[in-house]
Design a protein around this motif. Structure first.
Motif, PDB file in Angstrom:
ATOM      1  N   UNK A  98       0.823  -1.210   0.000  1.00  0.00           N
ATOM      2  CA  UNK A  98       0.000   0.000   0.000  1.00  0.00           C
ATOM      3  C   UNK A  98       0.858   1.261   0.000  1.00  0.00           C
ATOM      4  N   UNK A  99       1.726   1.415   0.997  1.00  0.00           N
ATOM      5  CA  UNK A  99       2.558   2.614   1.083  1.00  0.00           C
ATOM      6  C   UNK A  99       3.992   2.355   0.661  1.00  0.00           C
ATOM      7  N   UNK A 100       4.364   1.082   0.526  1.00  0.00           N
ATOM      8  CA  UNK A 100       5.722   0.721   0.102  1.00  0.00           C
ATOM      9  C   UNK A 100       5.667  -0.673  -0.507  1.00  0.00           C
ATOM     10  N   UNK A 101       6.609  -0.958  -1.401  1.00  0.00           N
ATOM     11  CA  UNK A 101       6.664  -2.274  -2.033  1.00  0.00           C
ATOM     12  C   UNK A 101       7.428  -3.232  -1.122  1.00  0.00           C
ATOM     13  N   UNK A 102       6.683  -3.982  -0.305  1.00  0.00           N
ATOM     14  CA  UNK A 102       7.304  -4.837   0.703  1.00  0.00           C
ATOM     15  C   UNK A 102       7.117  -6.318   0.434  1.00  0.00           C
ATOM     16  N   UNK A 103       6.144  -6.694  -0.394  1.00  0.00           N
ATOM     17  CA  UNK A 103       5.785  -8.099  -0.551  1.00  0.00           C
ATOM     18  C   UNK A 103       5.942  -8.548  -2.007  1.00  0.00           C
ATOM     19  N   UNK A 104       6.157  -9.840  -2.146  1.00  0.00           N
ATOM     20  CA  UNK A 104       6.094 -10.500  -3.448  1.00  0.00           C
ATOM     21  C   UNK A 104       4.799 -11.295  -3.503  1.00  0.00           C
ATOM     22  N   UNK A 105       3.973 -11.010  -4.489  1.00  0.00           N
ATOM     23  CA  UNK A 105       2.687 -11.697  -4.642  1.00  0.00           C
ATOM     24  C   UNK A 105       2.919 -13.026  -5.352  1.00  0.00           C
ATOM     25  N   UNK A 106       2.870 -14.110  -4.586  1.00  0.00           N
ATOM     26  CA  UNK A 106       3.075 -15.445  -5.135  1.00  0.00           C
ATOM     27  C   UNK A 106       1.756 -16.172  -5.372  1.00  0.00           C
ATOM     28  N   UNK A 107       0.666 -15.395  -5.471  1.00  0.00           N
ATOM     29  CA  UNK A 107      -0.684 -15.901  -5.738  1.00  0.00           C
ATOM     30  C   UNK A 107      -1.268 -16.644  -4.531  1.00  0.00           C
ATOM     31  N   UNK A 108      -0.607 -17.733  -4.107  1.00  0.00           N
ATOM     32  CA  UNK A 108      -1.112 -18.466  -2.959  1.00  0.00           C
ATOM     33  C   UNK A 108      -0.925 -17.690  -1.664  1.00  0.00           C
ATOM     34  N   UNK A 109       0.132 -16.889  -1.600  1.00  0.00           N
ATOM     35  CA  UNK A 109       0.411 -16.091  -0.412  1.00  0.00           C
ATOM     36  C   UNK A 109       1.346 -14.954  -0.790  1.00  0.00           C
ATOM     37  N   UNK A 110       1.474 -13.986   0.125  1.00  0.00           N
ATOM     38  CA  UNK A 110       2.396 -12.872  -0.049  1.00  0.00           C
ATOM     39  C   UNK A 110       3.647 -13.124   0.787  1.00  0.00           C
ATOM     40  N   UNK A 111       4.794 -12.993   0.157  1.00  0.00           N
ATOM     41  CA  UNK A 111       6.074 -13.219   0.833  1.00  0.00           C
ATOM     42  C   UNK A 111       6.758 -11.884   1.088  1.00  0.00           C
ATOM     43  N   UNK A 112       7.185 -11.652   2.339  1.00  0.00           N
ATOM     44  CA  UNK A 112       7.923 -10.442   2.683  1.00  0.00           C
ATOM     45  C   UNK A 112       9.378 -10.807   2.950  1.00  0.00           C
ATOM     46  N   UNK A 113      10.275 -10.583   1.969  1.00  0.00           N
ATOM     47  CA  UNK A 113      11.682 -10.976   2.129  1.00  0.00           C
ATOM     48  C   UNK A 113      12.358 -10.339   3.336  1.00  0.00           C
ATOM     49  N   UNK A 114      11.901  -9.142   3.736  1.00  0.00           N
ATOM     50  CA  UNK A 114      12.497  -8.490   4.895  1.00  0.00           C
ATOM     51  C   UNK A 114      12.420  -9.348   6.143  1.00  0.00           C
ATOM     52  N   UNK A 115      11.344 -10.124   6.281  1.00  0.00           N
ATOM     53  CA  UNK A 115      11.206 -11.007   7.435  1.00  0.00           C
ATOM     54  C   UNK A 115      12.220 -12.145   7.371  1.00  0.00           C
ATOM     55  N   UNK A 116      12.503 -12.642   6.178  1.00  0.00           N
ATOM     56  CA  UNK A 116      13.484 -13.715   6.029  1.00  0.00           C
ATOM     57  C   UNK A 116      14.879 -13.235   6.388  1.00  0.00           C
ATOM     58  N   UNK A 117      15.154 -11.965   6.122  1.00  0.00           N
ATOM     59  CA  UNK A 117      16.476 -11.414   6.442  1.00  0.00           C
ATOM     60  C   UNK A 117      16.731 -11.358   7.944  1.00  0.00           C
ATOM     61  N   UNK A 118      15.657 -11.295   8.742  1.00  0.00           N
ATOM     62  CA  UNK A 118      15.841 -11.316  10.192  1.00  0.00           C
ATOM     63  C   UNK A 118      16.431 -12.651  10.653  1.00  0.00           C
ATOM     64  N   UNK A 119      16.315 -13.676   9.809  1.00  0.00           N
ATOM     65  CA  UNK A 119      16.955 -14.960  10.077  1.00  0.00           C
ATOM     66  C   UNK A 119      18.309 -15.069   9.395  1.00  0.00           C
ATOM     67  N   UNK A 120      18.348 -14.739   8.107  1.00  0.00           N
ATOM     68  CA  UNK A 120      19.558 -14.994   7.326  1.00  0.00           C
ATOM     69  C   UNK A 120      20.712 -14.069   7.685  1.00  0.00           C
ATOM     70  N   UNK A 121      20.434 -12.836   8.110  1.00  0.00           N
ATOM     71  CA  UNK A 121      21.529 -11.916   8.459  1.00  0.00           C
ATOM     72  C   UNK A 121      22.277 -12.382   9.711  1.00  0.00           C
ATOM     73  N   UNK A 122      21.602 -12.673  10.840  1.00  0.00           N
ATOM     74  CA  UNK A 122      22.368 -13.202  11.976  1.00  0.00           C
ATOM     75  C   UNK A 122      23.009 -14.549  11.671  1.00  0.00           C
TER      76      UNK A 122
END
Length: 368
Positions: A98-122
């Motif tokens: 809505x206010x920023x491009x945060x998600x990838x629309x994969x049809x079945x669900x929306x994926x927010x890569x920023x959340x995955x980075x909270x795992x992969x960065x540490x």
């Protein structure tokens, strides 16, 4: 019947033997509260079912990752880090929001890569420090800064300042647990404060408004200050015991925006009062402390740094959201972990606790 019992016992032993039961019970308690809150916030108990499905997926991820040895996870860490960066890059091309491009629309669900980075960065920081001389020296700190800085910059450019700060914090905790000297921490903190005037120039107009409104919400009570004013009314009006489930006027009458996501905690505080808040915070505190204890049981440096960083990052998510909705911190769009509505967030958080459980179950030998 006996055959079924033996089969269930064998299944549980095969798949659940790495699960830390106290930590799981703490998480289940938070998730149960979340389902109650979401049913009220949506105004339809059936609407919480979708959130429950996400919890179920997250629990599957938790069980699977709890069985992955830290050594195996360490081997896959660089690939996980690069994959999450790649998904973040796709957001700039195909992202929605809505206010920023945060998600990838994969049809079945929306994926927010920023959340995955909270795992992969540490994970990546712990992977690097596992091979480095500890406490980390300037060269190692420079590499860690690059590992953290790249996803932080890309996330902020989406723009998603709140998630970017949390991604950076999750990586910074791994550096902190590696034994960085306090004088270096003080130096970095001083440099960060000195850079604030420069950072201000790069903020989006709405981000500046949020900070200014945080300092004085009454300057724009019907505009930028509306969210925080309504949130504080909701929290304060809950009193000691709350108004009761489904009886919160701020959310039920739609005065409170984003009441299923960023301000879900405000809904909970209004309906269950300070007694309910005390129970929820006790569960959060237990989950963090139990996770930190499991981190101390880990066999190697990688597992200890990663599990400890995930536990501390989880505590920051709680503090930032609580401070945000109570008016102690600027509104930065950070959800309350597990309580707020969000698929990628719930699944990634529970997956992270699976990693914590694995770190604690594959313990080092204290006898030598």
């Amino acid at each position: 019947m006996n055959l079924l019992f033996h089969w269930l016992r064998a299944f549980a032993w095969r798949w659940l033997d790495k699960i830390d039961l106290p930590l799981l019970l703490g998480l289940l308690g938070i998730m149960a509260i979340a389902l109650v809150v979401q049913a009220s916030a949506w105004g339809d108990p059936a609407a919480a079912l979708k959130h429950g499905v996400r919890f179920a997926l997250g629990l599957v991820a938790l069980v699977l990752l709890s069985r992955v040895s830290p050594a195996s996870l360490r081997e896959w860490t660089p690939l996980a880090y690069l994959a999450s960066l790649g998904l973040l890059g796709l957001v700039f091309l195909f992202g929605t929001g809505r206010s920023a491009n945060l998600w990838l629309d994969l049809k079945l669900f929306h994926l927010q890569p920023g959340e995955l980075l909270k795992l992969s960065v540490p994970m990546m920081v712990a992977w690097f420090l596992h091979q480095a001389v500890l406490p980390p020296r300037w060269g190692s700190l420079a590499v860690c800064a690059a590992i953290i800085g790249l996803p932080f910059a890309l996330t902020v450019l989406q723009p998603d300042l709140g998630t970017g700060v949390l991604v950076a914090a999750s990586g910074a905790f791994a550096v902190f647990l590696a034994g960085i000297a306090w004088w270096r921490i003080g130096l970095f903190a001083g440099l960060g404060l000195a850079a604030l005037p420069i950072a201000w120039q790069f903020l989006m107009p709405y981000q500046r408004d949020r900070i200014l409104v945080f300092l004085d919400p009454e300057t724009d009570p019907l505009g930028a200050g509306w969210n925080i004013i309504q949130s504080k009314i909701a929290i304060g009006s809950g009193g000691l015991a709350g108004k009761g489930w489904g009886q919160g006027t701020q959310s039920q009458l739609n005065f409170l925006p984003e009441h299923t996501t960023d301000f879900a905690f405000s809904v909970f505080a209004e309906e269950f009062g300070w007694l309910g808040v005390a129970v929820l915070f006790s569960l959060y505190l237990f989950v963090v402390l139990r996770s930190l204890w499991l981190a101390t049981q880990a066999r190697d440096t990688y597992a200890r740094l990663l599990a400890g960083a995930l536990a501390l990052a989880f505590s920051v998510y709680v503090v930032v959201n609580a401070g945000m909705v109570a008016g102690f911190l600027p509104v930065v769009g950070v959800p309350m972990p597990l309580l707020s509505y969000g698929g990628t967030s719930a699944v990634s958080l529970l997956a992270g606790f699976g990693i914590v459980m694995a770190a604690g179950s594959y313990r080092r030998s204290w006898g030598g």
